[in-house]
Scaffold this active site. Structure first.
Site, short mmCIF file in Angstrom:
data_model
loop_
_atom_site.label_atom_id
_atom_site.label_comp_id
_atom_site.label_asym_id
_atom_site.label_seq_id
_atom_site.Cartn_x
_atom_site.Cartn_y
_atom_site.Cartn_z
N ASP A 1 20.94 31.92 31.05
CA ASP A 1 20.01 33.02 31.25
C ASP A 1 18.91 32.92 30.21
OD1 ASP A 1 18.88 35.28 32.33
OD2 ASP A 1 19.99 36.63 31.01
N CYS B 1 50.31 35.82 36.12
CA CYS B 1 51.11 36.48 37.16
C CYS B 1 52.41 35.74 37.45
CB CYS B 1 50.28 36.63 38.44
SG CYS B 1 48.95 37.84 38.24
N ASP C 1 27.20 36.08 38.85
CA ASP C 1 27.82 35.99 37.53
C ASP C 1 28.05 37.41 37.08
OD1 ASP C 1 24.82 36.41 36.78
OD2 ASP C 1 25.97 36.84 34.96
N HIS D 1 43.81 35.86 34.13
CA HIS D 1 44.06 36.47 35.43
C HIS D 1 42.77 36.94 36.10
CE1 HIS D 1 45.40 38.78 38.78
NE2 HIS D 1 44.55 39.71 38.38
N CYS E 1 48.20 32.79 39.34
CA CYS E 1 47.75 32.36 38.01
C CYS E 1 48.93 32.33 37.04
CB CYS E 1 46.63 33.26 37.49
SG CYS E 1 47.19 34.82 36.76
N CYS F 1 48.94 36.83 43.36
CA CYS F 1 48.18 35.90 42.52
C CYS F 1 49.09 34.79 41.99
CB CYS F 1 47.54 36.66 41.36
SG CYS F 1 46.60 35.60 40.23
#
Length: 381
Positions: A99, A317, A274, A343, A314, A312
């Site tokens: 940015d 999890c 984003d 997560h 991940c 989930c």
RNA sequence: GGUGGGGUUCCCGAGUGGCCAAAGGGAACAGACUGUAAAUCUGUCGUCGGACGACUUCGGUGGUUCAAAUCCACCCCCCACCA
């Protein structure tokens, strides 16, 4: 035939599937291609907070953000350039978008003065003064060697009146043109995106896009949303703006948003997103799941042995209970930041990946309905 | 046994006649967070009531006073040093 003719070059963008206004595609950069729609984790100072590059890889992140203003002030863009640019410095070898500092024009409004020439910031770190011209912002981003450079813009605050906003979009356009003119003299493999503005005024949104789309930028962003306006108003502005952006270029909704915001944006034909929400909120105990938003600090989770999000896969999890995650948060353990961030990023990345696959399979509406069910308050708007 | 210090709302801790339901911090509970000045910020935090308010509270008991967490007496407990 010449093989080189078929080799994609940085800046090439191709829409590969559509489903209603939603679309999927591929954007080529100097550090590889990204498939859209895409969510880009934010790593303002060159690090996605609490998360290492190998984790990002494992989560399936394809591109991350950095920030011109922050990295210029510390450690300095020239120092970064000496270390091989941001990729060499932070060991992330996939695409990086930076940015421009335009958001800091909004978020650090107490610390800056806007002039035709550029923005003068008083550093939030030590109070020293720094003039950011559009040209200087390009130079900084070239030193960082970001794959996608954003032009300097003025992110107009919510509540700005029509007169002020009208003048502002003129300034933002002049800065964008100066950026492009300056860069065209030194053109490299880095892409340059323009940022459209216009506040809450549809006529100015239209005009900003009209002015900027005359120029050959590699992509076009919608800026100045989610700066305090009511969510229904943001959705209306997204709906007005998205279809006006050039169809052949990537469309990037800056700084947005919640899971539902993103899916909504995809439904309107936006390609890139984003947001700091998944990482910041992870550190503050708010976790996004297939069941909706969960505030892990709540007492009701103190003895909840179930996984954070049963849907989930991940590491967090798969491995830990809500009770443990609550304990880590409550105790201020550093692991809390890491597991929560892991997560939330997984959730956002999976969400957008799911949306892309849905577009490719012509099932986007059904996909969006499922997300709406998890976030009914926003879906009702 | 002696001398000195001290016991305040869940914890630490200010408060030494009325402006005190009692500073401040912590804990707890709840909320916010959208191109990151954010591991940050906000609210609640004796009980009941929407609010004004009412009621109960500052180790215990009794007393002085128009008025006491604050003054007095006795009692209980804790700490430090000395024997």
């Amino acid at each position: 035939m010449n093989i080189l003719e078929n080799m994609p070059s940085p800046g090439d963008f191709k829409v590969t599937a559509t489903d209603g206004a939603a679309r999927s595609g591929i954007l080529h950069t100097a550090h590889g291609a990204v498939r859209t729609p895409i969510f880009m984790p934010v790593g303002t100072v060159g690090s996605v907070k609490a998360i290492a590059p190998d984790d990002l890889d494992a989560l399936g992140a394809e591109i991350i953000l950095g920030n011109t203003y922050h990295l210029y002030l510390r450690p300095g863009d020239e120092l970064v350039a000496r270390r091989g640019g941001l990729h060499g410095f932070n060991a992330w070898d996939k695409p990086i978008l930076t940015d421009s500092g335009g958001y800091q024009v909004f978020s650090l409004s107490e610390l800056r003065k806007i002039r035709e020439e550029g923005v003068e910031f008083r550093s939030h770190l030590d109070g020293s003064k720094h003039l950011f011209t559009p040209e200087k912002v390009v130079d900084i981003q070239l030193n960082l060697n970001s794959d996608i450079m954003m032009v300097l813009d003025e992110c107009v605050p919510y509540g700005a009146d029509h007169d002020y906003t009208a003048k502002s979009i003129g300034l933002t356009t002049r800065w964008a043109v100066r950026s492009l003119d300056y860069y065209s003299g030194i053109r490299r493999a880095n892409l340059m995106f323009a940022i459209t503005q216009g506040g809450t005024f549809t006529d100015l949104r239209t005009e900003s896009i009209r002015q900027l789309s005359e120029y050959d930028f590699d992509g076009f962003a919608i800026g100045g949303l989610s700066v305090g306006e009511p969510k229904a108003e943001m959705y209306a502005l997204m709906a007005h703006t998205a279809p006006l952006l050039p169809a052949g270029k990537p469309r990037y909704l800056m700084g947005v948003g919640t899971p539902y915001d993103i899916v909504k944006g995809i439904s309107m034909g936006i390609d890139m997103f984003d947001c700091v929400l998944p990482t910041r909120n992870a550190r503050n105990g708010t976790l996004y799941t297939s069941l909706g938003k969960i505030n892990i600090k709540r007492k009701e989770y103190a003895e909840d042995d179930g996984p954070l999000d049963p849907a989930c896969s991940c590491y967090t999890c798969r491995t830990f209970s809500r009770a443990y995650l609550r304990h880590l948060y409550t105790s201020g353990e550093l692991l809390s930041y890491r597991l929560n961030s892991l997560h939330n990023l997984t959730y956002f990345l999976d969400l957008v990946r799911g949306a892309r696959e849905a577009v490719e399979n012509g099932r986007f509406a059904a996909f969006m309905a499922k997300v709406a069910a998890a976030y009914p308050d926003e879906a009702a708007l």
